[in-house]
Design a protein around this motif. Sequence first.
Motif, PDB file in Angstrom:
ATOM      1  N   LEU A 181       0.828  -1.207   0.000  1.00  0.00           N
ATOM      2  CA  LEU A 181       0.000   0.000   0.000  1.00  0.00           C
ATOM      3  C   LEU A 181       0.861   1.255   0.000  1.00  0.00           C
ATOM      4  O   LEU A 181       0.578   2.219  -0.717  1.00  0.00           O
ATOM      5  CB  LEU A 181      -0.929   0.002   1.224  1.00  0.00           C
ATOM      6  N   GLY A 182       1.943   1.225   0.789  1.00  0.00           N
ATOM      7  CA  GLY A 182       2.858   2.358   0.839  1.00  0.00           C
ATOM      8  C   GLY A 182       3.510   2.591  -0.514  1.00  0.00           C
ATOM      9  O   GLY A 182       3.604   3.732  -0.985  1.00  0.00           O
ATOM     10  N   GLY A 183       3.933   1.493  -1.154  1.00  0.00           N
ATOM     11  CA  GLY A 183       4.574   1.593  -2.465  1.00  0.00           C
ATOM     12  C   GLY A 183       3.639   2.186  -3.509  1.00  0.00           C
ATOM     13  O   GLY A 183       4.011   3.101  -4.258  1.00  0.00           O
ATOM     14  N   VAL A 184       2.406   1.706  -3.533  1.00  0.00           N
ATOM     15  CA  VAL A 184       1.409   2.209  -4.486  1.00  0.00           C
ATOM     16  C   VAL A 184       1.144   3.690  -4.221  1.00  0.00           C
ATOM     17  O   VAL A 184       1.120   4.513  -5.147  1.00  0.00           O
ATOM     18  CB  VAL A 184       0.094   1.401  -4.386  1.00  0.00           C
ATOM     19  N   SER A 185       0.987   4.056  -2.939  1.00  0.00           N
ATOM     20  CA  SER A 185       0.720   5.460  -2.594  1.00  0.00           C
ATOM     21  C   SER A 185       1.863   6.344  -3.061  1.00  0.00           C
ATOM     22  O   SER A 185       1.638   7.409  -3.652  1.00  0.00           O
ATOM     23  CB  SER A 185       0.556   5.631  -1.080  1.00  0.00           C
ATOM     24  N   GLY A 186       3.099   5.905  -2.784  1.00  0.00           N
ATOM     25  CA  GLY A 186       4.271   6.697  -3.148  1.00  0.00           C
ATOM     26  C   GLY A 186       4.328   6.925  -4.653  1.00  0.00           C
ATOM     27  O   GLY A 186       4.464   8.067  -5.117  1.00  0.00           O
ATOM     28  N   ALA A 187       4.199   5.847  -5.412  1.00  0.00           N
ATOM     29  CA  ALA A 187       4.338   5.948  -6.864  1.00  0.00           C
ATOM     30  C   ALA A 187       3.178   6.734  -7.480  1.00  0.00           C
ATOM     31  O   ALA A 187       3.382   7.655  -8.267  1.00  0.00           O
ATOM     32  CB  ALA A 187       4.420   4.544  -7.457  1.00  0.00           C
ATOM     33  N   LEU A 188       1.974   6.376  -7.094  1.00  0.00           N
ATOM     34  CA  LEU A 188       0.791   7.010  -7.694  1.00  0.00           C
ATOM     35  C   LEU A 188       0.712   8.496  -7.339  1.00  0.00           C
ATOM     36  O   LEU A 188       0.411   9.336  -8.187  1.00  0.00           O
ATOM     37  CB  LEU A 188      -0.463   6.277  -7.214  1.00  0.00           C
ATOM     38  N   GLY A 189       1.009   8.808  -6.074  1.00  0.00           N
ATOM     39  CA  GLY A 189       0.987  10.205  -5.629  1.00  0.00           C
ATOM     40  C   GLY A 189       2.002  11.039  -6.389  1.00  0.00           C
ATOM     41  O   GLY A 189       1.714  12.154  -6.832  1.00  0.00           O
ATOM     42  N   VAL A 208      -3.625   9.617  -1.893  1.00  0.00           N
ATOM     43  CA  VAL A 208      -3.721   8.245  -2.424  1.00  0.00           C
ATOM     44  C   VAL A 208      -3.752   7.246  -1.265  1.00  0.00           C
ATOM     45  O   VAL A 208      -4.590   6.336  -1.221  1.00  0.00           O
ATOM     46  CB  VAL A 208      -2.541   7.935  -3.375  1.00  0.00           C
ATOM     47  N   ALA A 209      -2.839   7.451  -0.301  1.00  0.00           N
ATOM     48  CA  ALA A 209      -2.786   6.544   0.855  1.00  0.00           C
ATOM     49  C   ALA A 209      -4.119   6.557   1.602  1.00  0.00           C
ATOM     50  O   ALA A 209      -4.630   5.506   2.013  1.00  0.00           O
ATOM     51  CB  ALA A 209      -1.647   6.949   1.780  1.00  0.00           C
ATOM     52  N   SER A 210      -4.708   7.746   1.748  1.00  0.00           N
ATOM     53  CA  SER A 210      -5.978   7.854   2.478  1.00  0.00           C
ATOM     54  C   SER A 210      -7.106   7.163   1.722  1.00  0.00           C
ATOM     55  O   SER A 210      -7.978   6.532   2.329  1.00  0.00           O
ATOM     56  CB  SER A 210      -6.351   9.312   2.698  1.00  0.00           C
ATOM     57  N   SER A 211      -7.109   7.286   0.384  1.00  0.00           N
ATOM     58  CA  SER A 211      -8.142   6.599  -0.397  1.00  0.00           C
ATOM     59  C   SER A 211      -8.041   5.094  -0.184  1.00  0.00           C
ATOM     60  O   SER A 211      -9.056   4.404  -0.006  1.00  0.00           O
ATOM     61  CB  SER A 211      -7.982   6.907  -1.881  1.00  0.00           C
ATOM     62  N   LEU A 212      -6.805   4.598  -0.201  1.00  0.00           N
ATOM     63  CA  LEU A 212      -6.616   3.160   0.033  1.00  0.00           C
ATOM     64  C   LEU A 212      -7.076   2.779   1.436  1.00  0.00           C
ATOM     65  O   LEU A 212      -7.622   1.697   1.656  1.00  0.00           O
ATOM     66  CB  LEU A 212      -5.145   2.785  -0.169  1.00  0.00           C
ATOM     67  N   PHE A 213      -6.886   3.702   2.377  1.00  0.00           N
ATOM     68  CA  PHE A 213      -7.336   3.424   3.746  1.00  0.00           C
ATOM     69  C   PHE A 213      -8.855   3.320   3.790  1.00  0.00           C
ATOM     70  O   PHE A 213      -9.415   2.420   4.424  1.00  0.00           O
ATOM     71  CB  PHE A 213      -6.864   4.515   4.706  1.00  0.00           C
ATOM     72  N   ILE A 214      -9.528   4.235   3.093  1.00  0.00           N
ATOM     73  CA  ILE A 214     -10.996   4.224   3.136  1.00  0.00           C
ATOM     74  C   ILE A 214     -11.541   2.934   2.516  1.00  0.00           C
ATOM     75  O   ILE A 214     -12.458   2.296   3.064  1.00  0.00           O
ATOM     76  CB  ILE A 214     -11.557   5.490   2.445  1.00  0.00           C
TER      77      ILE A 214
END
Lengths: 254, 307
Positions: free
Chosen positions: B233-241, B260-266
Amino acid sequence: MGKVVLKVNDLAAAYRKNTVLHDVNFAVEAGSLTGIVGPNGAGKSTLIKTLLELHPALTGEVQFFGASFKKMKTRIGYVPQRGSVDWDFPTIALDVVMMGLYGQIGWLRRPAKLHQEKAYEALDKMGMADYAERQISQLSGGQQQRVFLARALVQNADLYFMDEPLAGVDAATERAIMNILKELKATGKTVLVVHHDLQTVEDYFDHVLFLNRTVVEHGRTAQVFTDENIAAAYGGNMRGMRGGKFHVVRPVEQ
Amino acid sequence: MWSVLLNSNTQWVLFSTMILGIAAGTVGCLSYWKRQSLMSDALAHAALPGVVLSFLLFREKHLLILISGAAFSALIGAFFIQWIRSSTRIKEDAAMGMILSIFYGLGIMLLTVANRTAGNQSGLSGFILGQSASMVQTDVWTMLILALLVIAITVIGFKEWKIYLFDPQFAKGIGMSLKGMNSLYTIVLVTTIVIGIQAVGVILIAALLIIPAVSARYWTHSFKKMIIISAALGGVSGALGTLISALGSGWPTGPFIVMVASSLFIVSLFLGKEKGIVIQFWQLRIQRKQVRQQQLISPLIAKKEGQ
């Protein structure tokens, strides 16, 4: 008296400004099963933690098997209070028991099949074989306590310290734990148990240590578990233990 | 618009923020179970004066120099928090709040001074909200190597981290040095924070440590899987953001990564396999239905047996 496995000289410990323990002197012989009893705040847990160097000692000297704690670490097992850890931690019962083997497995090494079997065996001994793969958060209080006991068993130590293993557990767990304690004793291990229930002391322990900030009395249960000593340790308002039940004696003025 | 992707510098930056996200997701799980999620925020803010001071001292914007300063000042912050907690009557949360704001205030003050005195300071303000576009090849390498180091330390010592986090007293009993582990934990945490401050910024880097870990908690009951999911999740957030922020010119990276990280959290909060809100509601409904059916049937069975 048999071979001394634990010798404590003039131990003192404090939390901030309050001295919790002072002038603690006692010796424990091999193969004994000792109950440590005393009122709340008497320093029972602190005593164990100080002995195991989890809490700093102000003064005093402690000898395990005639040597220092550091040298004898691997021969000592510890069962902390159940409430001392977060049972929400995402892991299974078998994994927790396996932690008792980490010393044998060696740092940075992966546990082998053999270790897993050992852990499973210990769980089985505690009647917990069916719960090996269960999340620890889904276990009842008694079951969690049995997992802790199993973890101590796989350590295969010679001297065990247990902090209130019987507090708040169901009858089945209490029986399971007492059976294991007797088995440990039978195999020559030495066990010290912080205990809170005066009514079971005579049935469970062959030695008793009354603690209230310092050692009030220590010896064979048959000799030292007397009304006088209970009164001395608990502050004089508990009487009539011999009758099986005890009650609080109110001051005369009332 | 997508031409930015073809730029090789963007690709490298994307790759490095992904590795950063993976490292932060991994270390975040350690902080989560050490109950020190807020600590990472305090230390990140405490890193700012170090960044500015090392720039003022060396007059250079080499990332390695800046993050050394950042690490130094974050460690001083950590030391102060520890000291306040153990030798005064002030509790840890208050201590963290104090250190966080004092160090951040000092950092902003120094930044103002730096902006007035130095001419080529442009970009130093990027350390507040993150500016991955300003990263050059050497920055990317510095970040990559340190992030991989952090990941390696966590993976190699997985078993040790587990017992250290679950039951430190027992760990000490079987010969683990708690002082050593505490230091290692602080080093790993501070390293993760400082390598992230250029890309994500001091204000928001803590989010990358906290959010993936709490999201992962909704998907698994295993510590190992929690770390893997959190890292992913961290990797996806970093790259996508980073990718989204690269679409506009001068957009800060940190806020997009956090969004992005928050969307994944929701998504995790509602659909998570373990106690996600929707799943829980659904399970409860099925269970209720079953109980109701049984209640309907059981009198009939009793009647039949009675006959």
